[in-house]
Motif scaffolding. Sequence first.
Motif, mmCIF file in Angstrom:
data_model
loop_
_atom_site.group_PDB
_atom_site.id
_atom_site.type_symbol
_atom_site.label_atom_id
_atom_site.label_comp_id
_atom_site.label_asym_id
_atom_site.label_seq_id
_atom_site.Cartn_x
_atom_site.Cartn_y
_atom_site.Cartn_z
ATOM 1 N N ALA A 97 -11.176 0.875 -2.642
ATOM 2 C CA ALA A 97 -9.761 1.254 -3.079
ATOM 3 C C ALA A 97 -8.657 1.612 -1.860
ATOM 4 O O ALA A 97 -8.774 2.323 -1.001
ATOM 5 N N GLY A 98 -7.432 0.764 -2.021
ATOM 6 C CA GLY A 98 -6.352 0.951 -1.082
ATOM 7 C C GLY A 98 -6.738 0.503 0.354
ATOM 8 O O GLY A 98 -5.997 0.515 1.357
ATOM 9 N N HIS A 134 -0.093 6.779 7.216
ATOM 10 C CA HIS A 134 -0.638 7.836 6.218
ATOM 11 C C HIS A 134 0.027 9.073 5.993
ATOM 12 O O HIS A 134 -0.055 9.809 5.163
ATOM 13 N N ASP A 135 1.401 8.769 6.302
ATOM 14 C CA ASP A 135 2.352 9.649 6.062
ATOM 15 C C ASP A 135 3.266 9.371 4.792
ATOM 16 O O ASP A 135 3.671 8.368 4.838
ATOM 17 N N GLY A 136 3.151 10.327 3.723
ATOM 18 C CA GLY A 136 4.108 9.911 2.690
ATOM 19 C C GLY A 136 5.785 10.364 2.962
ATOM 20 O O GLY A 136 5.844 10.743 3.895
ATOM 21 N N ASP A 137 6.477 9.985 1.786
ATOM 22 C CA ASP A 137 7.843 10.281 2.097
ATOM 23 C C ASP A 137 8.067 11.722 2.487
ATOM 24 O O ASP A 137 8.976 12.017 3.509
ATOM 25 N N THR A 138 7.409 12.623 1.912
ATOM 26 C CA THR A 138 7.467 14.254 2.200
ATOM 27 C C THR A 138 7.311 14.225 3.576
ATOM 28 O O THR A 138 7.952 14.989 4.386
ATOM 29 N N GLY A 139 5.877 13.847 4.009
ATOM 30 C CA GLY A 139 5.584 13.912 5.256
ATOM 31 C C GLY A 139 6.407 13.568 6.573
ATOM 32 O O GLY A 139 6.755 14.053 7.632
ATOM 33 N N PRO A 153 -2.479 2.480 -9.839
ATOM 34 C CA PRO A 153 -3.806 1.704 -9.979
ATOM 35 C C PRO A 153 -4.544 1.785 -8.755
ATOM 36 O O PRO A 153 -3.976 2.291 -7.650
ATOM 37 N N GLU A 154 -5.828 1.031 -8.497
ATOM 38 C CA GLU A 154 -6.299 0.869 -7.320
ATOM 39 C C GLU A 154 -6.059 -0.489 -6.712
ATOM 40 O O GLU A 154 -6.022 -1.445 -7.578
ATOM 41 N N LEU A 155 -5.526 -0.460 -5.452
ATOM 42 C CA LEU A 155 -5.069 -1.901 -5.003
ATOM 43 C C LEU A 155 -6.094 -2.157 -4.008
ATOM 44 O O LEU A 155 -6.486 -1.209 -3.114
ATOM 45 N N ARG A 202 0.735 -1.328 -0.028
ATOM 46 C CA ARG A 202 -0.127 -0.018 0.161
ATOM 47 C C ARG A 202 1.044 1.118 -0.069
ATOM 48 O O ARG A 202 0.466 2.273 -0.425
ATOM 49 N N ARG A 203 1.926 1.103 0.730
ATOM 50 C CA ARG A 203 3.042 2.278 0.513
ATOM 51 C C ARG A 203 3.541 2.589 -0.920
ATOM 52 O O ARG A 203 3.803 3.787 -1.166
ATOM 53 N N LEU A 204 3.451 1.666 -1.623
ATOM 54 C CA LEU A 204 4.001 2.090 -2.994
ATOM 55 C C LEU A 204 3.138 2.989 -3.471
ATOM 56 O O LEU A 204 3.446 3.633 -4.512
ATOM 57 N N LEU A 205 1.643 3.142 -3.208
ATOM 58 C CA LEU A 205 0.708 4.130 -3.903
ATOM 59 C C LEU A 205 1.223 5.597 -3.602
ATOM 60 O O LEU A 205 0.764 6.156 -4.047
ATOM 61 N N GLU A 206 1.888 5.638 -2.525
ATOM 62 C CA GLU A 206 2.584 6.900 -2.292
ATOM 63 C C GLU A 206 3.834 7.250 -2.737
ATOM 64 O O GLU A 206 4.283 8.462 -3.074
ATOM 65 N N GLU A 207 4.410 6.372 -3.367
ATOM 66 C CA GLU A 207 5.834 6.371 -4.198
ATOM 67 C C GLU A 207 5.936 6.534 -5.681
ATOM 68 O O GLU A 207 6.758 7.060 -6.277
#
Length: 390
Positions: free
Chosen positions: A145-146, A284-289, A102-104, A92-97
Amino acid sequence: APDTSPAPEPEAQPTWEQKPVAVLAIDVVLPDDAVEPWTLARRWQQRIEERVAGFGGVFLAGTPQRLNAVFGIPRAVEQLPQRAVQAALAIRRLLEEVEPRPELRMAVHLGTLRVDVRATAPAANVFPLGDALALPARLLGHAGAGEILVSAPVARRVVAACELRVRELRVGETDVLRAHAVVGQRARPGGSAEDPGLSRFVGRERELTLLRESFDSAVGGHGLVAFVVGEAGMGKSRLLAEFRRRLASEPHVWLEGRCASYGTTTAFLPLIDGLRRFFGIDDHDGDTGAAAKVAEGIGRLGDACVWTTPFVRQVMGLAAGDDAVAVLDSATRRSETFRALKAMTRALSERLPLVFLIEDLHWIDAASEEYLSFIADAVPAMRVLLVCSH
């Protein structure tokens, strides 16, 4: 003339064994406007397979749009449901990167497979028993989704480490299936001092006294290393939770990281685990956060620690944010990372006594073990109590 050619060898008969497994079912739904959808699906399949392999999973035959990963074959491994759920979170973290995204949809269940253990590729010759594959497929039909849905048996085994939300799923006209959605990893794993579900604590006063005396020594500037050793189920985690509860009213920092059976090849896994909690980073934090939280947390330790930021970020799998650090050779980066983590530990302990707990040391990865050996030499001169359970 008589045929003198050797007779063909008889094919080896299958040898079937029943294997307990965790099944992670994955639906990959591509965007309607995707360019070269088959190529995109294959790329995502490869990314997903890489994440699953890191947790010891293998794939059954399928398509790039519907994948079934299995944990527990061809060889038995520990912590089956934990592996499957952690793999799902990593996917799921791949969706942020990665884009395009796609929808997983994912689902996890525990079951049993009949496996031909003589087969060259055991995952290619299996028969599911009961609902091993059917229930994950049914759960996928209800996942958003997700979303990661897990069956009740999986939920019971991962609730200590993951935040779950109950889902009542309508099956047919009258039946209701109870499942749980995985929100993310808990900020503090089950068994912490704040957990109201802890069992009643009885005895172990001698062990608590030893830990308390070790903490008092660290408060006085004479750090110590303590080991809590016992067979599985003996109550090591419960003892440490009680120790933490009794320290709750006293000024200190509690930094806790856990090793895992599926993480022996993941560098610095328990340190990453502890640092994510310390910096307040969640799923819930992406790489930037996450990078911003690391910078903010280190900034609170003072200007003298700012130089450690790119090294700590790299340990946590984030971009260093410093070109000079990013291009260092591996040996220099390793030594400077150790020095940075030590500096951060020292800065923390100068403000408040630090309890640094590493649980399940028997599963530690090589990089973390090397760092613990390194920092243990410095502990006696710091206000640090390093506790390792195994």
